[in-house]
Design an enzyme around this catalytic site. Structure first.
Site, PDB file in Angstrom:
ATOM      1  N   GLU A  61    -122.693  -3.696 -20.676  1.00  0.00           N
ATOM      2  CA  GLU A  61    -123.932  -4.323 -21.128  1.00  0.00           C
ATOM      3  C   GLU A  61    -125.164  -3.670 -20.501  1.00  0.00           C
ATOM      4  O   GLU A  61    -126.184  -3.493 -21.160  1.00  0.00           O
ATOM      5  CB  GLU A  61    -123.919  -5.826 -20.832  1.00  0.00           C
ATOM      6  CG  GLU A  61    -122.926  -6.611 -21.680  1.00  0.00           C
ATOM      7  CD  GLU A  61    -123.183  -6.481 -23.179  1.00  0.00           C
ATOM      8  OE1 GLU A  61    -124.331  -6.189 -23.565  1.00  0.00           O
ATOM      9  OE2 GLU A  61    -122.242  -6.664 -23.960  1.00  0.00           O
ATOM     10  N   TYR A 144    -130.492 -12.069 -22.649  1.00  0.00           N
ATOM     11  CA  TYR A 144    -129.437 -11.528 -23.502  1.00  0.00           C
ATOM     12  C   TYR A 144    -128.179 -11.175 -22.710  1.00  0.00           C
ATOM     13  O   TYR A 144    -127.062 -11.576 -23.067  1.00  0.00           O
ATOM     14  CB  TYR A 144    -129.913 -10.275 -24.273  1.00  0.00           C
ATOM     15  CG  TYR A 144    -128.713  -9.485 -24.732  1.00  0.00           C
ATOM     16  CD1 TYR A 144    -127.964  -9.909 -25.825  1.00  0.00           C
ATOM     17  CD2 TYR A 144    -128.259  -8.375 -24.015  1.00  0.00           C
ATOM     18  CE1 TYR A 144    -126.807  -9.250 -26.206  1.00  0.00           C
ATOM     19  CE2 TYR A 144    -127.108  -7.714 -24.387  1.00  0.00           C
ATOM     20  CZ  TYR A 144    -126.386  -8.150 -25.491  1.00  0.00           C
ATOM     21  OH  TYR A 144    -125.242  -7.505 -25.836  1.00  0.00           O
ATOM     22  N   ASP A 162    -129.259 -10.519 -29.596  1.00  0.00           N
ATOM     23  CA  ASP A 162    -129.705  -9.138 -29.385  1.00  0.00           C
ATOM     24  C   ASP A 162    -130.396  -8.645 -30.656  1.00  0.00           C
ATOM     25  O   ASP A 162    -130.552  -9.385 -31.628  1.00  0.00           O
ATOM     26  CB  ASP A 162    -128.525  -8.243 -29.023  1.00  0.00           C
ATOM     27  CG  ASP A 162    -127.760  -7.828 -30.264  1.00  0.00           C
ATOM     28  OD1 ASP A 162    -127.602  -8.687 -31.159  1.00  0.00           O
ATOM     29  OD2 ASP A 162    -127.340  -6.671 -30.355  1.00  0.00           O
TER      30      ASP A 162
END
Length: 316
Positions: A61, A144, A162
């Site tokens: 991520e 997020y 996102d």
DNA sequence: TAAGCGTGGCG
DNA sequence: TCGCCAAGCTT
């Protein structure tokens, strides 16, 4: 979901968000086809495999923040092989994280990932925390990423909003080509309203709606023929009208400090020993901007100045 | 809230 | 060619 050019009259609550859905685009009618499509077409990415673990998900991520999958893949593999646990990275100098980051871009992310690994080692016994609020407290993790790690690594129920999901919602539900520049309260409420009640279904929905935006409902050249919810898409039903209003904020780069910073850091990444000032001076001919860029890197902790006028990636 | 922050590929 | 775009975060 309001068109980017129109002001939102009042902040709608979750009920308003639900009421705003087209009759044929309720959550239930979207979840099943999108998840079924995901089961058939999802990419086999290393951070989605069962053995990736929460740390693998978290590393991916960080790397995927503004960087395409194809460029992340090789760096991700090297990173996890070298630092299989947060504590392994925490033991290293932060400069080693910056070096291993390579050319992924936005190298402050490497520093923040190192800082997050340190915090995890010190505060969480070396295990990536599972609670959204604990994740949010780590450097480099925002709304997020906290939701993504909690959902993908721990199977929890969170709205994972996102750029892909925002675009899918803007089109399928809002009937416009693109979402607003910045995430709005209305988008968050819509995402929560569309979230399946069941925890497992919610986490699959999060991954599936993201993948749909990444592979089919793309920013340019969307492929509605392959879309599992084309029949329910408000944008398609409206004839796919082009985005109205001012252009979305562009990213200037050529000639900016960012470009100079990139060139300076590239020299330091490749060097095994401290680099003399003269070597850095060669990357940019304008001395004022060059000095400003170097000062900025030092202020950000990406570069360490030595007493003898040399520079290196940070040891501490 | 908006600007700043890298890099490379694609249409 | 060159502007747009890529799983955002921080200040």
């Amino acid at each position: 979901m309001t068109a980017p050019t129109k002001p939102t009259p009042t902040a709608p609550d979750a009920a308003d968000a639900r009421d705003g859905l087209a009759a044929d685009a309720s959550g239930e009618t979207l979840h099943t086809p999108v998840i079924a499509w995901f089961d058939a077409h999802a990419r086999d990415l290393p951070w989605r495999r069962p053995d990736a673990g929460p740390w693998g998900v978290m590393v991916s991520e960080f790397m995927l923040q503004q960087t395409p999958v194809s460029r992340v893949l090789p760096v991700y593999e090297q990173w996890l092989a070298r630092w299989p646990r947060p504590a392994d990275l925490a033991k290293e100098a932060p400069g080693e994280a910056v070096r291993a980051w390579g050319r992924l871009g936005y190298p402050r992310r490497a520093l923040r990932l190192h800082g997050a690994a340190t915090a995890i080692t010190e505060r969480h016994g070396g295990d990536v925390p599972a609670h959204h609020s604990q994740l949010l407290a780590l450097p480099g993790i925002g709304e997020y990423t906290a939701a993504a790690v909690a959902s993908f690594a721990y199977g929890q129920r969170h709205a994972v909003l996102d750029t892909n999901v925002r675009r899918v919602f803007a089109r399928a539900v809002g009937g416009v080509q693109y979402p607003p520049n910045a995430t709005t309260a209305a988008e968050r409420k819509l995402a929560r309203a569309l979230l399946p009640d069941d925890e497992r279904t919610a986490s699959r929905w999060a991954a599936a709606s993201m993948e749909l935006g990444a592979l089919v409902c793309t920013a340019r050249n969307e492929d509605c023929a392959k879309c599992p919810i084309a029949a329910q898409c408000a944008w398609r039903a409206a004839g796919k009208p082009a985005h109205e209003g001012p252009a979305r904020r562009g990213q200037t780069y050529a000639g900016t400090d960012r470009q100079v910073r990139g060139k300076l850091l590239a020299v330091l990444r490749e060097a095994v020993a401290p680099v003399p000032q003269a070597a850095l001076d060669r990357v940019w001919d304008e001395p004022v901007q060059r000095a400003r860029a170097l000062d900025g890197l030092v202020a950000d902790g990406l570069v360490e100045p030595l007493a003898d006028g040399h520079y290196r990636l940070p040891l501490t």
